[in-house]
Design a protein around this motif. Structure first.
Motif, PDB file in Angstrom:
ATOM      1  N   ARG A 228      -8.910 -59.806   0.524  1.00 53.91           N
ATOM      2  CA  ARG A 228      -8.924 -60.858   1.534  1.00 53.91           C
ATOM      3  C   ARG A 228     -10.345 -61.369   1.819  1.00 53.91           C
ATOM      4  O   ARG A 228     -11.331 -60.764   1.407  1.00 53.91           O
ATOM      5  N   TYR A 229     -10.400 -62.444   2.603  1.00 51.47           N
ATOM      6  CA  TYR A 229     -11.672 -63.049   2.998  1.00 51.47           C
ATOM      7  C   TYR A 229     -12.466 -62.117   3.909  1.00 51.47           C
ATOM      8  O   TYR A 229     -13.702 -62.144   3.905  1.00 51.47           O
ATOM      9  N   ASP A 230     -11.760 -61.283   4.718  1.00 51.98           N
ATOM     10  CA  ASP A 230     -12.449 -60.367   5.622  1.00 51.98           C
ATOM     11  C   ASP A 230     -12.767 -59.031   4.956  1.00 51.98           C
ATOM     12  O   ASP A 230     -13.095 -58.057   5.643  1.00 51.98           O
ATOM     13  N   GLU A 231     -12.671 -58.974   3.628  1.00 53.58           N
ATOM     14  CA  GLU A 231     -13.076 -57.797   2.856  1.00 53.58           C
ATOM     15  C   GLU A 231     -14.172 -58.207   1.874  1.00 53.58           C
ATOM     16  O   GLU A 231     -14.158 -57.827   0.710  1.00 53.58           O
ATOM     17  N   MET A 232     -15.128 -58.967   2.361  1.00 55.86           N
ATOM     18  CA  MET A 232     -16.098 -59.579   1.461  1.00 55.86           C
ATOM     19  C   MET A 232     -16.945 -58.556   0.726  1.00 55.86           C
ATOM     20  O   MET A 232     -17.381 -58.806  -0.410  1.00 55.86           O
ATOM     21  N   HIS A 233     -17.168 -57.375   1.292  1.00 57.31           N
ATOM     22  CA  HIS A 233     -17.960 -56.364   0.577  1.00 57.31           C
ATOM     23  C   HIS A 233     -17.234 -55.927  -0.694  1.00 57.31           C
ATOM     24  O   HIS A 233     -17.868 -55.653  -1.719  1.00 57.31           O
ATOM     25  N   ARG A 234     -15.909 -55.915  -0.653  1.00 57.11           N
ATOM     26  CA  ARG A 234     -15.126 -55.555  -1.835  1.00 57.11           C
ATOM     27  C   ARG A 234     -15.049 -56.735  -2.799  1.00 57.11           C
ATOM     28  O   ARG A 234     -15.093 -56.571  -4.016  1.00 57.11           O
ATOM     29  N   VAL A 235     -14.945 -57.941  -2.244  1.00 53.84           N
ATOM     30  CA  VAL A 235     -14.899 -59.146  -3.074  1.00 53.84           C
ATOM     31  C   VAL A 235     -16.184 -59.288  -3.884  1.00 53.84           C
ATOM     32  O   VAL A 235     -16.153 -59.551  -5.093  1.00 53.84           O
ATOM     33  N   LEU A 236     -17.315 -59.103  -3.228  1.00 55.51           N
ATOM     34  CA  LEU A 236     -18.602 -59.227  -3.913  1.00 55.51           C
ATOM     35  C   LEU A 236     -18.755 -58.167  -5.003  1.00 55.51           C
ATOM     36  O   LEU A 236     -19.354 -58.418  -6.049  1.00 55.51           O
TER      37      LEU A 236
END
Length: 469
Positions: free
Chosen positions: A300-308
């Protein structure tokens, strides 16, 4: 497109027009032409753009975790018509055998909806080992099998395991427990299992071959096993070595032949030119000039540390800055929920409007592996409290029971004194479990919290979950 494929696509479109759409699905615009001409309302719909034109022809793989976020992503893609069976598109759920019972019920319902409403194959797969000869000696090798969305039993040998069998078999095979630096659970139960499945699936076969010998009993030899361990510089004492290998040796020593059509009712021939000539022997291959595919992950958008973290990996870099080549060649990851700025609240609102959902609160910390060490102390405490107060399908000596995790950590952790190891560096304890030797934390301490043990000193000392697979 061949006439047969055109007919199939038209039939699928007709079926989708006849059925009512799911409520609350975010609207996607996929056409670059519409984007250039601004023929869509950016406040009402979201624009999905492929990173390269060639990506539209690659097989699309949805990695379904069994949670609400990946579920919303999956149905958003389906409602937008982005998944096509003739292209080789597929949905995969990796069963760790350590999920909450509600996760299995929810995933089973999603599979039924996906295959009935959209005619896209949805497979459950799980890790297993088998016996084969290497350099004249019998050994156990990692593999996978297809499973049906009904629990395993003597009368249902193709059913899924839910008492930690696949998880423990992997630990018994590896000889140690995972930790935040060596996530062998994710590596073998998810990443490598998925890749092995895709090697078979992208080869456009009717199923998977038997693996292992045709004997009536195990052919592993104690002396040969220990010699192999020593040749690989293993120093575990003999008694401890065989104790850890006992469970693996008790598991089936061959993987049976299986047909895809027996595990998904909507399997059809794949007609995708991007897969032509990219099989060696009986399997597709990745790497240079090999198969490429799109992988959808529900971050999700609020899991940006995982997205990056995923974006860095997708660019070919590891977490340490070097090249990342361990099992990701040919994979192009897309995270549409993050692009659409979908957050946890949006996920909860979506599932509140559906006729089925996970059977526990999104704040219960129970989805995926119930007591996964990566959840951190605070989340584990909340999961423990929820399981204790509400039951939630708890079963003795399964991963829904904290005692199971205590036993697993004790059986497969590393006792440095028993192994006669030198304790050095920043190691502050004599036992290396799921949380490492320097943290001082263990599942035994977590269990003691129910008797009033104060764990405040450990809060924040264990990293929160940043798993990306």
């Amino acid at each position: 497109m061949p006439a047969k494929a055109q007919t199939s696509a038209k039939s699928q479109a007709a079926r989708q027009q006849r059925r009512p759409p799911l409520k609350g699905i975010p609207k996607l615009v996929i056409s670059p032409r519409a984007a250039r001409r601004k023929t869509y309302d950016p406040d009402a719909v979201h624009l999905f753009q492929y990173e390269a034109r060639a990506h539209t022809e690659l097989p699309h793989v949805v990695k379904f975790s069994g949670g609400r976020s990946s579920g919303m992503m999956l149905f958003t893609l389906l409602e937008a018509g982005m998944l096509k069976p003739e292209r080789g598109d597929v949905v995969i759920f990796n069963n760790t055998s350590a999920e909450h019972p509600e996760t299995y019920r929810f995933t089973r319902e999603c599979k039924e909806q996906v295959e009935k409403r959209y005619r896209i194959p949805f497979f459950w797969v799980e890790f297993q080992t088998y016996e084969d000869a290497r350099r004249g000696q019998w050994t156990r090798l990692p593999s996978y099998r297809l499973v049906k969305p009904t629990p395993w039993s003597e009368d249902n040998p193709d059913g899924y395991h839910w008492k930690g069998e696949a998880f423990e078999e992997m630990l018994s095979w590896a000889g140690f427990v995972p930790n935040q630096f060596q996530r062998i659970c994710t590596k073998h139960l998810k990443l490598k299992t998925t890749r092995l499945f895709l090697r078979d699936w992208f080869a456009c076969k009717e199923g998977i071959e038997r693996q292992g010998h045709y004997g009536n009993a195990s052919r592993l030899n104690d002396t040969a096993m220990l010699d192999r361990h020593r040749r690989h510089r293993g120093g575990v004492p003999e008694n401890i070595f065989f104790e850890k290998k006992a469970y693996m040796r008790s598991r089936p020593f061959f993987r049976p032949e299986q047909r895809f059509a027996d595990f998904s009712a909507v399997v059809q021939p794949i007609q995708n030119a991007s897969l032509d000539g990219k099989s060696y022997g009986n399997n597709a291959y990745f790497g240079e000039n090999g198969v490429e595919y799109i992988a959808f992950v529900g971050l999700r958008y609020d899991e940006m540390h995982r997205v990056l973290k995923v974006q860095k990996r997708n660019a070919g870099e590891s977490e340490t800055g070097g090249p990342e080549l361990d099992g990701y060649e040919g994979e192009h990851v897309y995270m549409p929920l993050a692009k659409m700025k979908v957050a946890k609240e949006d996920i909860d609102n979506f599932w509140a409007g559906q006729k089925w959902d996970l059977g526990f609160s999104s704040d219960a910390e129970l989805s995926n592996c119930v007591f996964c060490f990566l959840k951190g102390v605070n989340k584990l405490r909340r999961a423990q409290e929820t399981m204790r107060l509400n039951g939630n399908g708890i079963a003795a000596d399964t991963p829904c029971d904290l005692e199971w995790w205590k036993r697993i950590e004790n059986d497969y952790g590393r006792n440095l004194i028993a192994e006669k190891r030198e304790i050095r560096g920043n190691v502050s304890g004599d036992f290396i479990g799921f949380f490492g030797a320097s943290s001082g934390f263990s599942y035994d301490l977590l269990a003691q919290a129910e008797q009033g043990k104060d764990l405040s000193q450990f809060e924040g000392s264990v990293l929160p979950c940043d798993c990306t697979d």
